[in-house]
Design a protein around this motif. Structure first.
Motif, PDB file in Angstrom:
ATOM      1  N   VAL A 112     -13.766  -4.335 -13.713  1.00 48.54           N
ATOM      2  CA  VAL A 112     -14.994  -5.084 -13.419  1.00 48.54           C
ATOM      3  C   VAL A 112     -15.879  -5.169 -14.655  1.00 48.54           C
ATOM      4  N   GLU A 113     -15.974  -4.086 -15.400  1.00 54.08           N
ATOM      5  CA  GLU A 113     -16.799  -4.101 -16.609  1.00 54.08           C
ATOM      6  C   GLU A 113     -16.225  -5.064 -17.650  1.00 54.08           C
ATOM      7  N   ARG A 114     -14.917  -5.092 -17.793  1.00 52.61           N
ATOM      8  CA  ARG A 114     -14.308  -6.033 -18.747  1.00 52.61           C
ATOM      9  C   ARG A 114     -14.543  -7.480 -18.329  1.00 52.61           C
ATOM     10  N   GLU A 115     -14.471  -7.754 -17.033  1.00 54.94           N
ATOM     11  CA  GLU A 115     -14.694  -9.114 -16.557  1.00 54.94           C
ATOM     12  C   GLU A 115     -16.160  -9.523 -16.748  1.00 54.94           C
ATOM     13  N   LEU A 116     -17.089  -8.607 -16.529  1.00 56.34           N
ATOM     14  CA  LEU A 116     -18.502  -8.914 -16.757  1.00 56.34           C
ATOM     15  C   LEU A 116     -18.775  -9.185 -18.234  1.00 56.34           C
ATOM     16  N   GLU A 117     -18.111  -8.488 -19.110  1.00 58.20           N
ATOM     17  CA  GLU A 117     -18.297  -8.733 -20.546  1.00 58.20           C
ATOM     18  C   GLU A 117     -17.784 -10.120 -20.933  1.00 58.20           C
ATOM     19  N   ARG A 118     -16.667 -10.506 -20.373  1.00 59.07           N
ATOM     20  CA  ARG A 118     -16.147 -11.859 -20.630  1.00 59.07           C
ATOM     21  C   ARG A 118     -17.111 -12.920 -20.096  1.00 59.07           C
ATOM     22  N   MET A 119     -17.656 -12.674 -18.913  1.00 53.06           N
ATOM     23  CA  MET A 119     -18.604 -13.642 -18.341  1.00 53.06           C
ATOM     24  C   MET A 119     -19.861 -13.746 -19.197  1.00 53.06           C
ATOM     25  N   ARG A 120     -20.318 -12.633 -19.745  1.00 51.08           N
ATOM     26  CA  ARG A 120     -21.513 -12.665 -20.584  1.00 51.08           C
ATOM     27  C   ARG A 120     -21.277 -13.505 -21.841  1.00 51.08           C
ATOM     28  N   LEU A 121     -20.122 -13.337 -22.466  1.00 52.96           N
ATOM     29  CA  LEU A 121     -19.808 -14.132 -23.660  1.00 52.96           C
ATOM     30  C   LEU A 121     -19.686 -15.613 -23.320  1.00 52.96           C
ATOM     31  N   LEU A 122     -19.103 -15.902 -22.136  1.00 45.13           N
ATOM     32  CA  LEU A 122     -18.969 -17.297 -21.724  1.00 45.13           C
ATOM     33  C   LEU A 122     -20.339 -17.919 -21.475  1.00 45.13           C
ATOM     34  N   LEU A 123     -21.252 -17.181 -20.868  1.00 45.02           N
ATOM     35  CA  LEU A 123     -22.594 -17.711 -20.625  1.00 45.02           C
ATOM     36  C   LEU A 123     -23.331 -17.980 -21.931  1.00 45.02           C
ATOM     37  N   VAL A 124     -23.129 -17.137 -22.921  1.00 47.76           N
ATOM     38  CA  VAL A 124     -23.762 -17.369 -24.218  1.00 47.76           C
ATOM     39  C   VAL A 124     -23.243 -18.653 -24.845  1.00 47.76           C
ATOM     40  N   ARG A 125     -21.944 -18.857 -24.780  1.00 49.57           N
ATOM     41  CA  ARG A 125     -21.368 -20.082 -25.345  1.00 49.57           C
ATOM     42  C   ARG A 125     -21.842 -21.333 -24.603  1.00 49.57           C
ATOM     43  N   VAL A 126     -21.864 -21.235 -23.258  1.00 51.88           N
ATOM     44  CA  VAL A 126     -22.327 -22.380 -22.467  1.00 51.88           C
ATOM     45  C   VAL A 126     -23.795 -22.671 -22.757  1.00 51.88           C
ATOM     46  N   GLY A 127     -24.602 -21.606 -22.887  1.00 48.89           N
ATOM     47  CA  GLY A 127     -26.014 -21.802 -23.187  1.00 48.89           C
ATOM     48  C   GLY A 127     -26.238 -22.482 -24.524  1.00 48.89           C
ATOM     49  N   ASP A 128     -25.452 -22.112 -25.524  1.00 46.47           N
ATOM     50  CA  ASP A 128     -25.574 -22.751 -26.837  1.00 46.47           C
ATOM     51  C   ASP A 128     -25.184 -24.220 -26.770  1.00 46.47           C
ATOM     52  N   LYS A 129     -24.128 -24.513 -26.041  1.00 44.81           N
ATOM     53  CA  LYS A 129     -23.706 -25.919 -25.928  1.00 44.81           C
ATOM     54  C   LYS A 129     -24.761 -26.759 -25.217  1.00 44.81           C
TER      55      LYS A 129
END
Length: 252
Positions: free
Chosen positions: A192-209
């Motif tokens: 679960v912690e690994r999946e949350l870390e992936r989601m956090r990185l994805l949200l950062v990328r989406v936010g920048d776009k």
């Protein structure tokens, strides 16, 4: 020094008994004296008859030697140390296996209730005074036995608690082939912690776009007839957001 076990006590009793049974046979001194005096204080025919009843000492000694040889052979064959150990083990096993209790008139001295009810000191004061060492040893053994019984009760209670806990947590186990709810718990370095870390990185990328997409200026004349300006602003923001999401998705 640890107290002797039931097995050790029974084996010691058997060894003492066999030593007594293994003693060489010998007539008492009173019998020998009576046998030697037969006929010595008589004369004539009475003396001859008494002498006939008297056993010759040599014959007595020869019979004793033969009897003692047979006795020693019997002792070595029947009372051998392995045989005594085997009998003691059988008695000890029968002591532990036989169903005993208070209802049938036999006391089970291994039960916690019986150990708790043991008298703290020797009951008979006269015997305790005559046998001070045995009385003191009895008191020490009772104290040690009750202490060990209390520890055994605590261990049994702890084992039962652990068994109940294992039963309640049994569904949280599992393997890699058959994972259970345990895999869904949030733990350090867990899935679960690994999946949350992936989601956090994805949200950062989406936010920048999304932040880099061009903004469309607000046009008041495009407000539909019958719609307030505030409603138009909300609608315009939703349209802009949808266009930005579609533009972002088209890049992948």
């Amino acid at each position: 020094m640890d107290p002797p076990t039931i097995l050790a006590l029974k084996q010691a009793f058997l060894e003492r008994t066999t030593r007594q049974l293994s003693q060489p046979l010998a007539p008492s001194s009173a019998w020998r004296r009576k046998n030697d005096l037969r006929g010595s204080d008589r004369g004539g025919a009475a003396a001859a008859a008494a002498e006939h009843d008297r056993l010759p000492p040599r014959a007595v000694d020869d019979a004793l030697v033969r009897a003692n040889q047979l006795l020693q052979q019997h002792v070595r064959r029947v009372y051998a140390p392995p045989a005594l150990r085997h009998v003691a083990e059988q008695l000890d096993q029968l002591y532990h296996d036989e169903p005993i209790g208070r209802n049938d008139g036999v006391t089970d001295y291994s039960s916690a209730e019986t150990i708790k009810d043991l008298l703290p000191a020797w009951e008979d004061a006269a015997e305790a005074e005559a046998l001070p060492l045995e009385a003191r040893r009895y008191t020490d053994l009772v104290e040690q036995l009750q202490s060990l019984s209390a520890q055994r009760t605590e261990v049994h209670a702890r084992v039962q608690r652990l068994r109940d806990m294992a039963l309640l947590l049994g569904g949280l186990g599992g393997t890699a082939e058959a994972p259970t709810v345990q895999d869904n718990l949030v733990t350090r370095d867990g899935p679960v912690e690994r999946e949350l870390e992936r989601m956090r990185l994805l949200l950062v990328r989406v936010g920048d776009k999304v932040a880099n997409l061009p903004e469309r200026p607000y046009q008041a004349h495009q407000t539909p007839v019958g719609m307030d300006v505030d409603d138009a602003d909300v609608m315009d923001v939703e349209v802009v957001g949808q266009k930005r999401v579609r533009a972002l998705l088209e890049q992948y």
